[in-house]
Motif scaffolding. Structure first.
Motif, PDB file in Angstrom:
ATOM      1  N   MET A   1     -16.188  42.428   7.591  1.00 38.15           N
ATOM      2  CA  MET A   1     -15.754  41.276   6.828  1.00 38.15           C
ATOM      3  C   MET A   1     -15.032  40.295   7.760  1.00 38.15           C
ATOM      4  O   MET A   1     -14.375  40.702   8.707  1.00 38.15           O
ATOM      5  N   LEU A   2     -15.174  39.029   7.435  1.00 37.93           N
ATOM      6  CA  LEU A   2     -14.560  37.975   8.229  1.00 37.93           C
ATOM      7  C   LEU A   2     -13.228  37.544   7.618  1.00 37.93           C
ATOM      8  O   LEU A   2     -13.094  37.486   6.396  1.00 37.93           O
ATOM      9  N   THR A   3     -12.293  37.233   8.472  1.00 42.50           N
ATOM     10  CA  THR A   3     -11.053  36.628   7.989  1.00 42.50           C
ATOM     11  C   THR A   3     -11.316  35.140   7.800  1.00 42.50           C
ATOM     12  O   THR A   3     -12.332  34.606   8.263  1.00 42.50           O
ATOM     13  N   LEU A   4     -10.402  34.476   7.166  1.00 45.31           N
ATOM     14  CA  LEU A   4     -10.533  33.035   6.978  1.00 45.31           C
ATOM     15  C   LEU A   4     -10.541  32.318   8.330  1.00 45.31           C
ATOM     16  O   LEU A   4     -11.319  31.387   8.544  1.00 45.31           O
ATOM     17  N   ALA A   5      -9.724  32.783   9.255  1.00 46.49           N
ATOM     18  CA  ALA A   5      -9.695  32.185  10.601  1.00 46.49           C
ATOM     19  C   ALA A   5     -11.037  32.371  11.301  1.00 46.49           C
ATOM     20  O   ALA A   5     -11.534  31.448  11.955  1.00 46.49           O
ATOM     21  N   ASP A   6     -11.645  33.563  11.157  1.00 47.27           N
ATOM     22  CA  ASP A   6     -12.962  33.816  11.753  1.00 47.27           C
ATOM     23  C   ASP A   6     -14.009  32.866  11.181  1.00 47.27           C
ATOM     24  O   ASP A   6     -14.807  32.284  11.913  1.00 47.27           O
ATOM     25  N   LEU A   7     -14.005  32.710   9.867  1.00 46.02           N
ATOM     26  CA  LEU A   7     -14.972  31.840   9.197  1.00 46.02           C
ATOM     27  C   LEU A   7     -14.811  30.395   9.649  1.00 46.02           C
ATOM     28  O   LEU A   7     -15.795  29.735   9.995  1.00 46.02           O
ATOM     29  N   CYS A   8     -13.582  29.912   9.662  1.00 45.81           N
ATOM     30  CA  CYS A   8     -13.328  28.525  10.059  1.00 45.81           C
ATOM     31  C   CYS A   8     -13.740  28.284  11.508  1.00 45.81           C
ATOM     32  O   CYS A   8     -14.309  27.236  11.823  1.00 45.81           O
ATOM     33  N   ALA A   9     -13.493  29.256  12.376  1.00 41.85           N
ATOM     34  CA  ALA A   9     -13.889  29.117  13.775  1.00 41.85           C
ATOM     35  C   ALA A   9     -15.408  29.096  13.902  1.00 41.85           C
ATOM     36  O   ALA A   9     -15.976  28.289  14.643  1.00 41.85           O
ATOM     37  N   GLU A  10     -16.084  29.962  13.173  1.00 41.34           N
ATOM     38  CA  GLU A  10     -17.547  30.037  13.246  1.00 41.34           C
ATOM     39  C   GLU A  10     -18.200  28.760  12.720  1.00 41.34           C
ATOM     40  O   GLU A  10     -19.172  28.273  13.298  1.00 41.34           O
ATOM     41  N   LEU A  11     -17.676  28.213  11.630  1.00 42.16           N
ATOM     42  CA  LEU A  11     -18.253  27.002  11.048  1.00 42.16           C
ATOM     43  C   LEU A  11     -17.674  25.724  11.652  1.00 42.16           C
ATOM     44  O   LEU A  11     -18.112  24.625  11.323  1.00 42.16           O
ATOM     45  N   GLN A  12     -16.663  25.887  12.505  1.00 44.94           N
ATOM     46  CA  GLN A  12     -15.970  24.761  13.140  1.00 44.94           C
ATOM     47  C   GLN A  12     -15.418  23.786  12.097  1.00 44.94           C
ATOM     48  O   GLN A  12     -15.665  22.585  12.140  1.00 44.94           O
TER      49      GLN A  12
ATOM     50  N   PRO B   1      -5.175  42.437  -2.072  1.00 43.39           N
ATOM     51  CA  PRO B   1      -3.909  42.534  -2.813  1.00 43.39           C
ATOM     52  C   PRO B   1      -2.762  41.737  -2.185  1.00 43.39           C
ATOM     53  O   PRO B   1      -1.871  41.278  -2.890  1.00 43.39           O
ATOM     54  N   ASN B   2      -2.793  41.536  -0.869  1.00 42.20           N
ATOM     55  CA  ASN B   2      -1.716  40.768  -0.223  1.00 42.20           C
ATOM     56  C   ASN B   2      -1.981  39.260  -0.271  1.00 42.20           C
ATOM     57  O   ASN B   2      -1.203  38.481   0.267  1.00 42.20           O
ATOM     58  N   GLY B   3      -3.089  38.844  -0.900  1.00 36.04           N
ATOM     59  CA  GLY B   3      -3.399  37.428  -1.053  1.00 36.04           C
ATOM     60  C   GLY B   3      -4.337  36.870   0.000  1.00 36.04           C
ATOM     61  O   GLY B   3      -4.816  35.755  -0.135  1.00 36.04           O
ATOM     62  N   ASP B   4      -4.573  37.631   1.059  1.00 25.43           N
ATOM     63  CA  ASP B   4      -5.499  37.174   2.101  1.00 25.43           C
ATOM     64  C   ASP B   4      -6.928  37.148   1.572  1.00 25.43           C
ATOM     65  O   ASP B   4      -7.295  37.916   0.686  1.00 25.43           O
ATOM     66  N   LEU B   5      -7.731  36.257   2.150  1.00 26.03           N
ATOM     67  CA  LEU B   5      -9.140  36.160   1.778  1.00 26.03           C
ATOM     68  C   LEU B   5     -10.002  36.814   2.844  1.00 26.03           C
ATOM     69  O   LEU B   5      -9.694  36.744   4.034  1.00 26.03           O
ATOM     70  N   ARG B   6     -11.088  37.428   2.417  1.00 23.29           N
ATOM     71  CA  ARG B   6     -12.095  37.983   3.323  1.00 23.29           C
ATOM     72  C   ARG B   6     -13.462  37.538   2.813  1.00 23.29           C
ATOM     73  O   ARG B   6     -13.690  37.415   1.617  1.00 23.29           O
TER      74      ARG B   6
END
Length: 56
Positions: free
Chosen positions: A1-12, A34-39
């Motif tokens: 699974m990708l983190t939000l930072a990973d996704l944003c970096a990949e899609l620029q 549960p901690n509010g982070d997105l994957r």
């Protein structure tokens, strides 16, 4: 699974762009932990990108 930072970096894109797309229902499907982070599952991202190709 990708983190939000990973996704944003990949899609620029910025995080704010992602949240804008998400608010408008245009972002790939996400899981909220549960901690509010997105994957984002790689398969969901690939499916979303393929859908963009079909629409073009």
């Amino acid at each position: 699974m990708l983190t939000l930072a990973d996704l944003c970096a990949e899609l620029q894109i910025s995080r704010s762009t992602f949240y804008d797309w998400r608010a408008k229902g245009r972002a790939p499907r996400c899981l909220k932990l549960p901690n509010g982070d997105l994957r984002i599952r790689r398969a969901d991202l690939d499916r979303w990108l393929a859908g963009l190709e079909d629409a073009a």
